[in-house]
Design a protein around this motif. Structure first.
Motif, PDB file in Angstrom:
ATOM      1  N   GLN A  87      31.022  38.224  21.153  1.00  0.00           N
ATOM      2  CA  GLN A  87      30.732  38.906  22.398  1.00  0.00           C
ATOM      3  C   GLN A  87      29.240  38.812  22.697  1.00  0.00           C
ATOM      4  O   GLN A  87      28.848  38.622  23.837  1.00  0.00           O
ATOM      5  CB  GLN A  87      31.152  40.370  22.258  1.00  0.00           C
ATOM      6  N   LEU A  88      28.409  38.940  21.682  1.00  0.00           N
ATOM      7  CA  LEU A  88      26.963  38.895  21.838  1.00  0.00           C
ATOM      8  C   LEU A  88      26.383  37.802  20.950  1.00  0.00           C
ATOM      9  O   LEU A  88      26.839  37.587  19.843  1.00  0.00           O
ATOM     10  CB  LEU A  88      26.329  40.228  21.438  1.00  0.00           C
ATOM     11  N   GLN A  89      25.333  37.151  21.460  1.00  0.00           N
ATOM     12  CA  GLN A  89      24.635  36.136  20.676  1.00  0.00           C
ATOM     13  C   GLN A  89      23.193  36.602  20.503  1.00  0.00           C
ATOM     14  O   GLN A  89      22.456  36.727  21.472  1.00  0.00           O
ATOM     15  CB  GLN A  89      24.681  34.788  21.396  1.00  0.00           C
ATOM     16  N   LEU A  90      22.810  36.872  19.260  1.00  0.00           N
ATOM     17  CA  LEU A  90      21.467  37.337  18.943  1.00  0.00           C
ATOM     18  C   LEU A  90      20.740  36.234  18.189  1.00  0.00           C
ATOM     19  O   LEU A  90      21.258  35.713  17.199  1.00  0.00           O
ATOM     20  CB  LEU A  90      21.535  38.617  18.096  1.00  0.00           C
ATOM     21  N   GLU A  91      19.548  35.874  18.684  1.00  0.00           N
ATOM     22  CA  GLU A  91      18.767  34.814  18.057  1.00  0.00           C
ATOM     23  C   GLU A  91      17.441  35.386  17.578  1.00  0.00           C
ATOM     24  O   GLU A  91      16.785  36.141  18.290  1.00  0.00           O
ATOM     25  CB  GLU A  91      18.494  33.691  19.054  1.00  0.00           C
ATOM     26  N   LEU A  92      17.063  35.021  16.358  1.00  0.00           N
ATOM     27  CA  LEU A  92      15.761  35.397  15.800  1.00  0.00           C
ATOM     28  C   LEU A  92      14.953  34.119  15.664  1.00  0.00           C
ATOM     29  O   LEU A  92      15.287  33.239  14.868  1.00  0.00           O
ATOM     30  CB  LEU A  92      15.934  36.072  14.433  1.00  0.00           C
ATOM     31  N   LEU A  93      13.895  34.007  16.458  1.00  0.00           N
ATOM     32  CA  LEU A  93      13.065  32.805  16.447  1.00  0.00           C
ATOM     33  C   LEU A  93      12.090  32.855  15.275  1.00  0.00           C
ATOM     34  O   LEU A  93      11.898  33.896  14.641  1.00  0.00           O
ATOM     35  CB  LEU A  93      12.319  32.678  17.769  1.00  0.00           C
ATOM     36  N   ALA A  94      11.459  31.734  14.999  1.00  0.00           N
ATOM     37  CA  ALA A  94      10.544  31.627  13.865  1.00  0.00           C
ATOM     38  C   ALA A  94       9.374  32.599  13.973  1.00  0.00           C
ATOM     39  O   ALA A  94       8.868  33.077  12.966  1.00  0.00           O
ATOM     40  CB  ALA A  94      10.028  30.196  13.740  1.00  0.00           C
TER      41      ALA A  94
ATOM     42  N   PHE B 243      14.911  37.447  26.200  1.00  0.00           N
ATOM     43  CA  PHE B 243      14.020  38.062  25.219  1.00  0.00           C
ATOM     44  C   PHE B 243      14.142  39.582  25.278  1.00  0.00           C
ATOM     45  O   PHE B 243      14.133  40.176  26.347  1.00  0.00           O
ATOM     46  CB  PHE B 243      12.565  37.661  25.484  1.00  0.00           C
ATOM     47  N   VAL B 244      14.289  40.197  24.096  1.00  0.00           N
ATOM     48  CA  VAL B 244      14.381  41.654  23.993  1.00  0.00           C
ATOM     49  C   VAL B 244      13.548  42.114  22.806  1.00  0.00           C
ATOM     50  O   VAL B 244      13.334  41.376  21.849  1.00  0.00           O
ATOM     51  CB  VAL B 244      15.840  42.149  23.799  1.00  0.00           C
ATOM     52  N   SER B 245      13.083  43.359  22.887  1.00  0.00           N
ATOM     53  CA  SER B 245      12.415  43.982  21.747  1.00  0.00           C
ATOM     54  C   SER B 245      13.487  44.688  20.914  1.00  0.00           C
ATOM     55  O   SER B 245      14.609  44.893  21.402  1.00  0.00           O
ATOM     56  CB  SER B 245      11.373  44.981  22.245  1.00  0.00           C
ATOM     57  N   PRO B 246      13.181  45.085  19.684  1.00  0.00           N
ATOM     58  CA  PRO B 246      14.176  45.827  18.901  1.00  0.00           C
ATOM     59  C   PRO B 246      14.646  47.107  19.600  1.00  0.00           C
ATOM     60  O   PRO B 246      15.815  47.468  19.516  1.00  0.00           O
ATOM     61  CB  PRO B 246      13.446  46.128  17.589  1.00  0.00           C
TER      62      PRO B 246
END
Length: 141
Positions: free
Chosen positions: A63-70, A80-83
């Motif tokens: 349902q959601l795709q969360l990406e953590l960039l380098a 882009f989102v903050s915590p």
């Protein structure tokens, strides 16, 4: 005198539309092939390098795709989102049992940044978080 047309009959004039039918058939078959064989899904950012894993899990629909960039930045469904913003959006979704999250973490992201993202997910007690990775060459699932 002998007329060569009398043996073969009248000649049919060639029509350019007749030459298009095989081409149309091929294009139609290619269209059907790509519709059946192709996958439509959101792809992660192209600069994201996934870590290697020995075993690959069966992929679930998410349902959601969360990406953590380098560099530690988070993207939720490509934005882009903050915590804190991630926390607010997860609260708005409601029941944590119905939320599926696919987490794509860059292999160069630090464990501290990954822990920050996971802490937000833990606070909402999500039942389905799938961490994506790539398989190593030569490994068997």
């Amino acid at each position: 005198m002998f007329d060569s047309n009398s043996l073969t009959g009248p000649r049919k004039q060639s029509n350019s539309d007749d030459n298009m039918i095989p081409l149309i058939n091929i294009v139609f078959l290619l269209l059907i092939f790509f519709m059946v064989a192709g996958q439509i899904r959101a792809m992660p950012d192209a600069s994201l390098v996934l870590p290697k894993a020995e075993l690959a899990e069966i992929e679930q629909e998410t349902q959601l795709q969360l990406e953590l960039l380098a560099d530690g930045q988070l993207l939720l469904d490509g934005v882009f989102v903050s915590p804190d913003e991630l926390d607010e959006q997860l609260q708005q979704l409601g029941n944590p049992d119905t939320i599926n999250v696919a987490l794509f973490a860059d292999e160069h992201a630090t464990a501290v940044e990954l822990d920050k993202a996971m802490a937000v997910l833990r606070r909402h007690q999500l039942q389905s978080v799938l961490l994506h990775s790539e398989t190593r060459e030569g490994s068997q699932p």
